[in-house]
Design a protein around this motif. Structure first.
Motif, PDB file in Angstrom:
ATOM      1  N   PRO A  72      11.121  19.616   3.602  1.00 23.02           N
ATOM      2  CA  PRO A  72      11.672  18.806   2.522  1.00 23.02           C
ATOM      3  C   PRO A  72      10.784  17.626   2.137  1.00 23.02           C
ATOM      4  O   PRO A  72      10.754  17.234   0.964  1.00 23.02           O
ATOM      5  CB  PRO A  72      13.032  18.341   3.064  1.00 23.02           C
ATOM      6  N   ILE A  73      10.062  17.055   3.087  1.00 21.89           N
ATOM      7  CA  ILE A  73       9.144  15.962   2.744  1.00 21.89           C
ATOM      8  C   ILE A  73       8.115  16.448   1.734  1.00 21.89           C
ATOM      9  O   ILE A  73       7.862  15.794   0.707  1.00 21.89           O
ATOM     10  CB  ILE A  73       8.448  15.390   3.996  1.00 21.89           C
ATOM     11  N   GLU A  74       7.525  17.595   1.997  1.00 24.32           N
ATOM     12  CA  GLU A  74       6.497  18.095   1.080  1.00 24.32           C
ATOM     13  C   GLU A  74       7.100  18.514  -0.256  1.00 24.32           C
ATOM     14  O   GLU A  74       6.469  18.348  -1.307  1.00 24.32           O
ATOM     15  CB  GLU A  74       5.744  19.265   1.722  1.00 24.32           C
ATOM     16  N   ARG A  75       8.300  19.033  -0.239  1.00 22.24           N
ATOM     17  CA  ARG A  75       8.971  19.418  -1.494  1.00 22.24           C
ATOM     18  C   ARG A  75       9.279  18.196  -2.347  1.00 22.24           C
ATOM     19  O   ARG A  75       9.014  18.175  -3.556  1.00 22.24           O
ATOM     20  CB  ARG A  75      10.244  20.212  -1.173  1.00 22.24           C
ATOM     21  N   ILE A  76       9.855  17.167  -1.724  1.00 18.49           N
ATOM     22  CA  ILE A  76      10.163  15.929  -2.455  1.00 18.49           C
ATOM     23  C   ILE A  76       8.872  15.253  -2.900  1.00 18.49           C
ATOM     24  O   ILE A  76       8.785  14.728  -4.021  1.00 18.49           O
ATOM     25  CB  ILE A  76      11.001  14.983  -1.574  1.00 18.49           C
ATOM     26  N   ARG A  77       7.862  15.253  -2.051  1.00 17.92           N
ATOM     27  CA  ARG A  77       6.572  14.674  -2.420  1.00 17.92           C
ATOM     28  C   ARG A  77       6.020  15.361  -3.689  1.00 17.92           C
ATOM     29  O   ARG A  77       5.527  14.716  -4.607  1.00 17.92           O
ATOM     30  CB  ARG A  77       5.585  14.822  -1.268  1.00 17.92           C
ATOM     31  N   SER A  78       6.106  16.695  -3.713  1.00 14.35           N
ATOM     32  CA  SER A  78       5.615  17.452  -4.861  1.00 14.35           C
ATOM     33  C   SER A  78       6.401  17.116  -6.130  1.00 14.35           C
ATOM     34  O   SER A  78       5.817  16.939  -7.209  1.00 14.35           O
ATOM     35  CB  SER A  78       5.709  18.954  -4.572  1.00 14.35           C
ATOM     36  N   GLN A  79       7.722  17.018  -6.000  1.00 15.96           N
ATOM     37  CA  GLN A  79       8.550  16.686  -7.157  1.00 15.96           C
ATOM     38  C   GLN A  79       8.195  15.309  -7.725  1.00 15.96           C
ATOM     39  O   GLN A  79       8.091  15.134  -8.942  1.00 15.96           O
ATOM     40  CB  GLN A  79      10.028  16.728  -6.757  1.00 15.96           C
ATOM     41  N   ILE A  80       8.020  14.329  -6.833  1.00 12.92           N
ATOM     42  CA  ILE A  80       7.695  12.981  -7.286  1.00 12.92           C
ATOM     43  C   ILE A  80       6.304  12.955  -7.925  1.00 12.92           C
ATOM     44  O   ILE A  80       6.090  12.307  -8.958  1.00 12.92           O
ATOM     45  CB  ILE A  80       7.773  11.983  -6.114  1.00 12.92           C
ATOM     46  N   THR A  81       5.356  13.651  -7.331  1.00  4.28           N
ATOM     47  CA  THR A  81       3.999  13.691  -7.870  1.00  4.28           C
ATOM     48  C   THR A  81       3.986  14.289  -9.273  1.00  4.28           C
ATOM     49  O   THR A  81       3.317  13.775 -10.184  1.00  4.28           O
ATOM     50  CB  THR A  81       3.072  14.497  -6.946  1.00  4.28           C
ATOM     51  N   ILE A  82       4.741  15.359  -9.474  1.00  7.13           N
ATOM     52  CA  ILE A  82       4.850  15.965 -10.808  1.00  7.13           C
ATOM     53  C   ILE A  82       5.446  14.960 -11.786  1.00  7.13           C
ATOM     54  O   ILE A  82       4.971  14.818 -12.926  1.00  7.13           O
ATOM     55  CB  ILE A  82       5.704  17.248 -10.748  1.00  7.13           C
ATOM     56  N   SER A  83       6.497  14.248 -11.347  1.00 10.82           N
ATOM     57  CA  SER A  83       7.135  13.254 -12.212  1.00 10.82           C
ATOM     58  C   SER A  83       6.163  12.138 -12.596  1.00 10.82           C
ATOM     59  O   SER A  83       6.127  11.692 -13.746  1.00 10.82           O
ATOM     60  CB  SER A  83       8.361  12.664 -11.507  1.00 10.82           C
ATOM     61  N   ILE A  84       5.370  11.671 -11.628  1.00 10.11           N
ATOM     62  CA  ILE A  84       4.386  10.608 -11.908  1.00 10.11           C
ATOM     63  C   ILE A  84       3.366  11.089 -12.931  1.00 10.11           C
ATOM     64  O   ILE A  84       3.029  10.374 -13.893  1.00 10.11           O
ATOM     65  CB  ILE A  84       3.685  10.179 -10.606  1.00 10.11           C
ATOM     66  N   ASN A  85       2.873  12.302 -12.762  1.00  8.00           N
ATOM     67  CA  ASN A  85       1.879  12.830 -13.693  1.00  8.00           C
ATOM     68  C   ASN A  85       2.462  13.071 -15.080  1.00  8.00           C
ATOM     69  O   ASN A  85       1.789  12.834 -16.094  1.00  8.00           O
ATOM     70  CB  ASN A  85       1.272  14.131 -13.138  1.00  8.00           C
ATOM     71  N   GLU A  86       3.713  13.525 -15.146  1.00  3.88           N
ATOM     72  CA  GLU A  86       4.366  13.716 -16.437  1.00  3.88           C
ATOM     73  C   GLU A  86       4.572  12.376 -17.144  1.00  3.88           C
ATOM     74  O   GLU A  86       4.452  12.273 -18.359  1.00  3.88           O
ATOM     75  CB  GLU A  86       5.713  14.419 -16.250  1.00  3.88           C
ATOM     76  N   ALA A  87       4.888  11.322 -16.367  1.00  2.00           N
ATOM     77  CA  ALA A  87       5.116  10.006 -16.957  1.00  2.00           C
ATOM     78  C   ALA A  87       3.870   9.464 -17.646  1.00  2.00           C
ATOM     79  O   ALA A  87       3.965   8.693 -18.610  1.00  2.00           O
ATOM     80  CB  ALA A  87       5.582   9.027 -15.884  1.00  2.00           C
ATOM     81  N   LYS A  88       2.700   9.873 -17.181  1.00  2.00           N
ATOM     82  CA  LYS A  88       1.451   9.402 -17.790  1.00  2.00           C
ATOM     83  C   LYS A  88       1.282   9.924 -19.208  1.00  2.00           C
ATOM     84  O   LYS A  88       0.511   9.362 -19.998  1.00  2.00           O
ATOM     85  CB  LYS A  88       0.259   9.842 -16.937  1.00  2.00           C
ATOM     86  N   LYS A  89       2.003  10.986 -19.555  1.00  2.25           N
ATOM     87  CA  LYS A  89       1.921  11.567 -20.896  1.00  2.25           C
ATOM     88  C   LYS A  89       3.044  11.084 -21.812  1.00  2.25           C
ATOM     89  O   LYS A  89       3.048  11.409 -23.004  1.00  2.25           O
ATOM     90  CB  LYS A  89       1.989  13.097 -20.797  1.00  2.25           C
ATOM     91  N   ASP A 128       0.804  -1.219   0.000  1.00  3.27           N
ATOM     92  CA  ASP A 128       0.000   0.000   0.000  1.00  3.27           C
ATOM     93  C   ASP A 128       0.838   1.269   0.000  1.00  3.27           C
ATOM     94  O   ASP A 128       0.304   2.368   0.127  1.00  3.27           O
ATOM     95  CB  ASP A 128      -0.942   0.020   1.210  1.00  3.27           C
ATOM     96  N   ARG A 129       2.151   1.117  -0.144  1.00  2.00           N
ATOM     97  CA  ARG A 129       3.030   2.281  -0.175  1.00  2.00           C
ATOM     98  C   ARG A 129       4.077   2.148  -1.285  1.00  2.00           C
ATOM     99  O   ARG A 129       5.271   2.353  -1.053  1.00  2.00           O
ATOM    100  CB  ARG A 129       3.756   2.469   1.165  1.00  2.00           C
ATOM    101  N   PRO A 130       3.690   1.830  -2.528  1.00  2.00           N
ATOM    102  CA  PRO A 130       4.704   1.835  -3.588  1.00  2.00           C
ATOM    103  C   PRO A 130       5.302   3.229  -3.720  1.00  2.00           C
ATOM    104  O   PRO A 130       4.608   4.236  -3.545  1.00  2.00           O
ATOM    105  CB  PRO A 130       3.908   1.447  -4.838  1.00  2.00           C
ATOM    106  N   GLY A 131       6.597   3.279  -3.989  1.00  2.64           N
ATOM    107  CA  GLY A 131       7.297   4.553  -4.072  1.00  2.64           C
ATOM    108  C   GLY A 131       7.979   4.969  -2.785  1.00  2.64           C
ATOM    109  O   GLY A 131       8.669   5.994  -2.754  1.00  2.64           O
ATOM    110  N   LEU A 132       7.836   4.167  -1.734  1.00  6.22           N
ATOM    111  CA  LEU A 132       8.417   4.534  -0.439  1.00  6.22           C
ATOM    112  C   LEU A 132       9.936   4.566  -0.505  1.00  6.22           C
ATOM    113  O   LEU A 132      10.570   5.526  -0.040  1.00  6.22           O
ATOM    114  CB  LEU A 132       7.947   3.559   0.638  1.00  6.22           C
ATOM    115  N   ALA A 133      10.549   3.521  -1.061  1.00  5.90           N
ATOM    116  CA  ALA A 133      12.012   3.477  -1.144  1.00  5.90           C
ATOM    117  C   ALA A 133      12.538   4.619  -2.007  1.00  5.90           C
ATOM    118  O   ALA A 133      13.550   5.255  -1.681  1.00  5.90           O
ATOM    119  CB  ALA A 133      12.471   2.134  -1.701  1.00  5.90           C
ATOM    120  N   ASN A 134      11.859   4.881  -3.116  1.00  9.21           N
ATOM    121  CA  ASN A 134      12.288   5.969  -3.986  1.00  9.21           C
ATOM    122  C   ASN A 134      12.205   7.313  -3.268  1.00  9.21           C
ATOM    123  O   ASN A 134      13.114   8.145  -3.375  1.00  9.21           O
ATOM    124  CB  ASN A 134      11.414   5.993  -5.241  1.00  9.21           C
TER     125      ASN A 134
END
Length: 435
Positions: free
Chosen positions: A141-158, A66-72
């Motif tokens: 930094p948690i929220e900053r890294i979270r935001s960066q990863i979220t943007i990357s995930i959404n960009e990957a969908k395109k 239930d937490r894929p992406g945790l290690a990354n």
């Protein structure tokens, strides 16, 4: 009787191998710290730099379901403040001292690297110890890294290549940790907390499956002290979830996406790293699609027919599975033709094997280019770590080119028959519907 000075410091060098892959002799020393932590060391004082590469068994495969992406996400957090330094202070000190520190979550291992000027090694080791043992996981930094990863995930969908990679991973490994998205999902990343990050670190960062390689202007005594300082306080054993072995599944997936070309990814089962046929398969893969401009697929798909700009294959020997994978991109109206040509070339190599000239050229390239993996301290450290993780033995560097040279026409044909006949049973195509 004269005492052994190393023994006085509680340090043992229990192995020594000389090799010369880059045109000059180097010695690999097996160093054991006073606390019993092992590392492979190459002393090199030509430049005043020290490179440290290490890995803990675990990686992305240890992400909870239930937490894929945790290690990354953890890999992005470890240099964002540790010990008494917050993120800005920690990063500023790294810059001030010209220290390179990075972390990465691989499929089966969690990696760390450090590169520092020898004169700054004490401070660099202290900062690395804090990052490994006492990361802060502050909210900013948690929220900053979270935001960066979220943007990357959404960009990957395109991105059609990312979409194809995700589809082939999920098809090959359904319901298995290898099938989970390495970066996670938008939902899983949003749910990750500082406690989740710390729990993963506590489970995975342990000494029992730790591998370390050190290269540069540093002696065994200093390496031993570093090992105990950085890794000594970690738990003796990790608490890893058991990962089942799995053979990649087959399947055909077509995804409609309005990109200019159709991306084709394909694969099937491949050799494990300890498979007796691994080296033969390695050479066979080079002939088929791993040799870039010299490969059969490149010659047939691009040069003769102009179907694609590039095409290639690679072996993927994971710890709990092994695969053969390849990819290309072509015009939508020629996707069927390209896929059929890839299948036929794999079948032809499996049926007839390579020519003597193809084998000779492949071996010459693979043997001659091996030295390029050892032309810097960072590359040497990376290779030493990889050899440890694959459990190949310290003498592998000496033996490797001989193993390549010993591969015969019959070996390549046997490996091709074993793996290439199923090399397109798993195929994903992402492109316009008419493909």
């Amino acid at each position: 009787m004269k005492k052994n000075l190393l023994a006085c410091f509680g340090l043992a060098i229990v192995g020594l191998v000389a090799f010369a892959p880059a045109g000059y002799a180097m010695e690999v020393q097996r160093v054991v710290s006073p606390g019993g932590i092992e590392a492979w060391l190459v002393e090199d004082y030509a430049v005043p730099i020290v490179a440290v590469n290490f890995a803990f068994a675990g990686g992305i495969a240890q992400d909870p379901a239930d937490r894929p992406g945790l290690a990354n996400m953890l890999s992005g957090m470890l240099d964002e403040g540790a010990g008494g330094m917050d993120s800005k202070t920690f990063q500023a000190k790294l810059d001030e001292l010209s220290i390179g520190m990075s972390f990465d979550a691989g499929r089966d291992d969690f990696f760390g690297t450090l590169k520092t000027l020898a004169e700054n090694k004490d401070e660099a080791f202290s900062m690395l110890a804090d990052a490994v043992q006492k990361p802060r996981f502050d909210s900013e930094p948690i929220e900053r890294i979270r935001s960066q990863i979220t943007i990357s995930i959404n960009e990957a969908k395109k991105d059609p290549n990312s979409v194809a990679s995700a589809a082939i991973r999920e098809t090959a490994y359904p319901g298995h940790p290898y099938g989970q998205p390495p970066e996670g999902t938008v939902e899983s990343i949003a749910a990750i907390t500082a406690k989740d990050l710390e729990t993963y670190r506590e489970r995975v960062f342990a000494r029992d499956h730790l591998k370390v390689a050190v290269v540069g202007a540093i002696d065994p005594k200093a390496v031993g002290a570093m090992l105990d300082q950085v890794f000594g306080p970690l738990p003796a054993t990790g608490k890893l979830a058991e990962i089942p072995d799995i053979v990649p599944h087959s399947g055909k997936v077509d995804i409609d996406m309005p990109n200019p070309q159709t991306v084709i990814t394909f694969g099937g089962p491949g050799p494990r790293r300890n498979d007796p046929d691994f080296m033969a398969a390695f050479v066979a893969n080079h002939i088929l699609g791993g040799g870039t401009f010299s490969s059969r697929l490149y010659g047939e798909v691009r040069e003769r027919r102009g179907l694609a700009y590039s095409v290639g294959t690679t072996l993927l020997p994971f710890r709990h599975s092994a695969g053969l994978a390849g990819s290309t991109a072509t015009r939508a109206d020629r996707a069927d033709e390209t896929a059929a040509l890839i299948r036929s070339e794999m079948a032809r190599l499996a049926k007839d094997g390579p020519t003597a000239e193809e084998l000779a050229k492949a071996k010459s390239f693979l043997i001659g280019s091996y030295a390029l993996r050892f032309d810097s301290s960072s590359k040497i450290a990376r290779q030493l770590l990889a050899i440890q993780l694959d459990d190949l033995g310290m003498d592998y560097i000496d033996k490797r080119n001989g193993l390549v040279d010993a591969v015969t026409l019959e070996d390549v044909q046997r490996a091709s028959q074993k793996y290439f006949t199923t090399g397109t049973e798993l195929m994903v195509r992402v492109g316009p519907h008419e493909s």
